[in-house]
Scaffold this motif. Structure first.
Motif, PDB file in Angstrom:
ATOM      1  N   ALA A 108       0.839  -1.206   0.000  1.00  0.00           N
ATOM      2  CA  ALA A 108       0.000   0.000   0.000  1.00  0.00           C
ATOM      3  C   ALA A 108       0.871   1.251   0.000  1.00  0.00           C
ATOM      4  O   ALA A 108       0.560   2.252  -0.661  1.00  0.00           O
ATOM      5  N   THR A 109       1.987   1.197   0.739  1.00  0.00           N
ATOM      6  CA  THR A 109       2.897   2.342   0.807  1.00  0.00           C
ATOM      7  C   THR A 109       3.537   2.580  -0.565  1.00  0.00           C
ATOM      8  O   THR A 109       3.648   3.716  -1.032  1.00  0.00           O
ATOM      9  N   ALA A 110       3.926   1.452  -1.216  1.00  0.00           N
ATOM     10  CA  ALA A 110       4.598   1.555  -2.520  1.00  0.00           C
ATOM     11  C   ALA A 110       3.667   2.155  -3.575  1.00  0.00           C
ATOM     12  O   ALA A 110       4.096   2.915  -4.443  1.00  0.00           O
ATOM     13  N   THR A 111       2.378   1.830  -3.479  1.00  0.00           N
ATOM     14  CA  THR A 111       1.439   2.364  -4.478  1.00  0.00           C
ATOM     15  C   THR A 111       0.891   3.728  -4.063  1.00  0.00           C
ATOM     16  O   THR A 111       0.059   4.297  -4.756  1.00  0.00           O
ATOM     17  N   GLY A 112       1.335   4.224  -2.914  1.00  0.00           N
ATOM     18  CA  GLY A 112       0.937   5.566  -2.490  1.00  0.00           C
ATOM     19  C   GLY A 112      -0.413   5.635  -1.811  1.00  0.00           C
ATOM     20  O   GLY A 112      -0.921   6.717  -1.532  1.00  0.00           O
ATOM     21  N   ARG A 113      -1.032   4.476  -1.528  1.00  0.00           N
ATOM     22  CA  ARG A 113      -2.344   4.507  -0.871  1.00  0.00           C
ATOM     23  C   ARG A 113      -2.211   4.825   0.617  1.00  0.00           C
ATOM     24  O   ARG A 113      -3.116   5.326   1.246  1.00  0.00           O
ATOM     25  N   VAL A 114      -1.056   4.477   1.210  1.00  0.00           N
ATOM     26  CA  VAL A 114      -0.819   4.765   2.632  1.00  0.00           C
ATOM     27  C   VAL A 114       0.525   5.464   2.735  1.00  0.00           C
ATOM     28  O   VAL A 114       1.493   5.035   2.104  1.00  0.00           O
ATOM     29  N   SER A 115       0.562   6.564   3.533  1.00  0.00           N
ATOM     30  CA  SER A 115       1.852   7.236   3.688  1.00  0.00           C
ATOM     31  C   SER A 115       2.694   6.478   4.701  1.00  0.00           C
ATOM     32  O   SER A 115       2.156   5.917   5.666  1.00  0.00           O
ATOM     33  N   PRO A 116       4.022   6.420   4.504  1.00  0.00           N
ATOM     34  CA  PRO A 116       4.871   5.670   5.445  1.00  0.00           C
ATOM     35  C   PRO A 116       4.802   6.264   6.841  1.00  0.00           C
ATOM     36  O   PRO A 116       4.691   7.476   6.991  1.00  0.00           O
TER      37      PRO A 116
END
Lengths: 117, 343
Positions: A108-116
């Motif tokens: 999800a982080t890699a696809t930008g759906r969740v910020s790290p």
């Protein structure tokens, strides 16, 4: 090992984990469990001995030494081979369960759906 | 320096006194555990409790108090043992059959007591080796009255046999007891369910015979003193609804017993399983009553709800309450059994 399919309660897991390094007596187990769990698991003596009784009954821990302190008995508990195998197996299952979430979070982080975090 | 020294001594004396008080209180709490357990582990648990105590602590910590209470009760009831889910359910079933037998024996004892009082008043008499019941001015032979004491003896025997850990011979004894009871009640129209309700529970023995089947392949544990289960019979006459019609509020006591058993679920899944068997006996009686009423064999107003003690015209109400309670008990038991089986 008996009961290998039964799930493990949190106190059981932490008591077994506490005994991984060396044999400990009752109060030392309580302190070690608190330390390992970041003070999240604080075992009451009644809970500790119920857990130790079940673990001894299923052959996962054994008494390795006894002494008398202030007129009271003090017993040291150690993991048996089955006990060490059981706690490692449980840890592997927990790690596998955690991996499902961490992998999903990474995707999800890699696809930008969740910020790290 | 002398003053400091004195203060140090006083502080040490205070601390020693506090520890003594705390130790005494913990020793008292350890009495929740059975004597054997205390002998082998009491001193060790006390050592851990005292090590964990903070300075100046005179009272047991709340969580220690709770854990000792629950641990002691579990050790006393055998709920502390590591059992598989199957063993928990079989244990509950065994306890349920024991309760059903004790309940049936209590009901039969109450009925036999009633027969004794009817002998005294002259409504019943023993003549020529047989029972006779007075109708108006004449007596009618009624051999089936022997069924009650016979069923009582057989049920009490089955109770002791099962408590002794021998389920196999229990089955024929329970079946014989059920037949004797049905024989005793066979004179009542419509046979054999003439006088349904809580005065004359008839479903306990047939249900016990069915529920004992899964126990036949498992050798259940032997109670330390099996005959002690017989003590449950006279207690049952007062606690569970029977034909014993004293001013004793048996229905209210029975509700208390139900509530106590529900609370016990926190300790042991076997208790709600056992209680479900007892409730199932009531609901099967009401189920038959509902069917008979539907057929027109019975008239309304004959039934009493066990839990609220009011007459209602329809057995469907209590039947619904009982089935809901059985479902709730079994759900609680399944959750508890799962936790009990976890390592």
């Amino acid at each position: 090992m008996s009961n290998s399919k039964a799930s493990m309660r949190a106190p059981t897991y932490f008591v077994l984990a506490a005994l991984l390094d060396e044999p400990l007596h009752g109060y030392a187990v309580i302190r070690r469990v608190a330390e390992l769990s970041g003070e999240r698991v604080r075992l009451a003596a009644g809970t500790l001995y119920a857990t130790l009784d079940r673990l001894a009954e299923t052959g996962l821990v054994q008494v390795v030494r006894e002494e008398t302190v202030n007129g009271r008995a003090r017993r040291y508990y150690a993991l048996t081979e089955d006990g060490a195998a059981a706690v490692r197996q449980e840890a592997a299952q927990l790690a596998e369960a955690a991996r499902i979430v961490t992998d999903a979070t990474r995707r999800a982080t890699a696809t930008g759906r969740v910020s790290p975090a | 320096v002398t003053t400091d020294h004195t203060t140090d001594h006083e502080a040490a004396d205070h601390e020693a006194a506090d520890h003594e008080v705390l130790e005494r209180r913990y020793r008292r709490l350890l009495r929740w555990y059975p004597a054997d357990y205390r002998r082998s582990r009491g001193s060790e648990i006390l050592d851990t409790l005292m090590e964990a105590a903070g300075p100046g602590q005179r009272r047991p910590a709340g969580r220690e108090w709770r854990a000792l209470l629950l641990g002691g009760l579990r050790a006393r009831t055998g709920a502390d043992r590591q059992l598989s889910r199957t063993r928990v359910w079989l244990g509950g079933l065994r306890l349920g059959v024991l309760l059903l037998l004790a309940h049936a024996a209590a009901a039969l004892l109450a009925t036999c007591g009633g027969m004794a009082s009817e002998l005294a008043t002259g409504r019943l008499r023993l003549a020529g080796g047989g029972w006779q019941v007075r109708y108006g001015d004449h007596f009618v032979p009624m051999a089936s009255q022997w069924g009650y004491p016979l069923a009582l003896l057989l049920t009490a025997g089955a109770l002791v046999l099962l408590a002794s850990g021998r389920p196999l011979p229990v089955l024929p004894v329970v079946v014989a007891g059920a037949v004797a009871q049905l024989w005793a009640e066979s004179w009542m129209p419509p046979w054999p369910w003439g006088e349904l309700g809580f005065g004359q529970p008839v479903a306990q023995l047939p249900l016990a015979a069915v529920l004992i089947l899964p126990l036949l392949r498992w050798r259940p544990p032997r109670a330390p003193r099996p005959w002690r289960w017989l003590l449950a019979v006279p207690v049952g006459v007062l606690v569970v609804p029977t034909s014993f019609d004293a001013s004793f509020p048996s229905d209210r006591l029975f509700v208390l017993v139900l509530l106590g058993a529900l609370a016990w679920t926190a300790l042991d899944a076997r208790v709600p399983i056992a209680l479900s068997a007892v409730l199932l006996a009531y609901s099967s009686t009401d189920l038959v009553a509902a069917v008979l009423q539907w057929q027109g064999s019975l008239y309304p107003g004959q039934f009493v709800v066990p839990l609220v003690s009011v007459s209602i015209p329809d057995p469907l109400g209590p039947l619904a309450i009982e089935l809901a309670l059985v479902a709730a008990q079994l759900t609680a038991a399944a959750l508890r059994a799962r936790r009990q089986a976890a390592l």
